[in-house]
Design a protein around this motif. Sequence first.
Motif, PDB file in Angstrom:
ATOM      1  N   PHE A 168      75.653  42.049 -10.592  1.00 13.67           N
ATOM      2  CA  PHE A 168      76.486  41.784 -11.769  1.00 13.67           C
ATOM      3  C   PHE A 168      75.938  42.473 -13.010  1.00 13.67           C
ATOM      4  O   PHE A 168      76.704  42.951 -13.849  1.00 13.67           O
ATOM      5  CB  PHE A 168      76.659  40.283 -11.999  1.00 13.67           C
ATOM      6  N   ARG A 179      77.945  45.134 -15.116  1.00 14.92           N
ATOM      7  CA  ARG A 179      78.044  44.940 -16.564  1.00 14.92           C
ATOM      8  C   ARG A 179      77.641  46.211 -17.310  1.00 14.92           C
ATOM      9  O   ARG A 179      78.316  46.626 -18.253  1.00 14.92           O
ATOM     10  CB  ARG A 179      77.167  43.769 -16.980  1.00 14.92           C
ATOM     11  N   SER A 237      88.079  39.429 -18.601  1.00 15.49           N
ATOM     12  CA  SER A 237      86.835  39.006 -17.951  1.00 15.49           C
ATOM     13  C   SER A 237      85.797  40.120 -17.952  1.00 15.49           C
ATOM     14  O   SER A 237      84.597  39.851 -18.047  1.00 15.49           O
ATOM     15  CB  SER A 237      87.097  38.501 -16.532  1.00 15.49           C
ATOM     16  N   CYS A 238      86.237  41.388 -17.880  1.00 18.62           N
ATOM     17  CA  CYS A 238      85.258  42.486 -17.902  1.00 18.62           C
ATOM     18  C   CYS A 238      84.532  42.544 -19.243  1.00 18.62           C
ATOM     19  O   CYS A 238      83.320  42.799 -19.294  1.00 18.62           O
ATOM     20  CB  CYS A 238      85.917  43.821 -17.579  1.00 18.62           C
ATOM     21  N   THR A 281      77.724  39.069 -21.923  1.00 21.26           N
ATOM     22  CA  THR A 281      76.671  38.193 -21.411  1.00 21.26           C
ATOM     23  C   THR A 281      75.264  38.691 -21.703  1.00 21.26           C
ATOM     24  O   THR A 281      74.297  37.990 -21.395  1.00 21.26           O
ATOM     25  CB  THR A 281      76.799  37.952 -19.893  1.00 21.26           C
ATOM     26  N   TRP A 328      79.157  31.317 -15.236  1.00 19.92           N
ATOM     27  CA  TRP A 328      79.973  32.371 -15.841  1.00 19.92           C
ATOM     28  C   TRP A 328      81.195  32.664 -14.971  1.00 19.92           C
ATOM     29  O   TRP A 328      82.307  32.790 -15.491  1.00 19.92           O
ATOM     30  CB  TRP A 328      79.164  33.657 -16.058  1.00 19.92           C
ATOM     31  N   LEU A 388      74.955  32.535 -13.570  1.00 20.52           N
ATOM     32  CA  LEU A 388      75.984  33.441 -13.062  1.00 20.52           C
ATOM     33  C   LEU A 388      77.149  32.644 -12.498  1.00 20.52           C
ATOM     34  O   LEU A 388      78.314  32.953 -12.784  1.00 20.52           O
ATOM     35  CB  LEU A 388      75.406  34.372 -11.997  1.00 20.52           C
ATOM     36  N   LEU A 392      82.103  39.714 -19.435  1.00 22.43           N
ATOM     37  CA  LEU A 392      80.892  40.069 -18.698  1.00 22.43           C
ATOM     38  C   LEU A 392      79.962  40.906 -19.569  1.00 22.43           C
ATOM     39  O   LEU A 392      78.760  40.655 -19.627  1.00 22.43           O
ATOM     40  CB  LEU A 392      81.238  40.813 -17.410  1.00 22.43           C
TER      41      LEU A 392
END
Length: 112
Positions: free
Chosen positions: A66, A70, A19-20, A26, A42, A39, A23
């Motif tokens: 976020f 990121r 997930s990192c 994105t 996501w 968001l 991110l």
Amino acid sequence: MALGMDPATYELRFDSGRSCLDLVATNHPVERLDSVDRLLAWLAGAGLVPDHTALPGARPVWLVAFRELRAQVGQLVLAELEGRPAEAALAGVNSRAAPAPPAPRAVRRPDG
């Protein structure tokens, strides 16, 4: 961005296995976290909250937080690839991860 491609055609990605890293993806090649609704989409798509979860506290300030996270994760990834330290980025990520997660609310109605 590919020549002749409309930025609107870029959808959220969830294919990195982490997930990192999803991110980080994105904002490449264009910003995808451009609204609170995006968001929230996501967060659900990444499996961090169940789909259609009500998050009444979600505000534009979440976008800022976020995006900052990121950027710090992106700095960590780049530093790792280049074999150099990234103490400030690591400290930023760790400070965001340090607080306890919020307590879950009841998800059942009284009638079951």
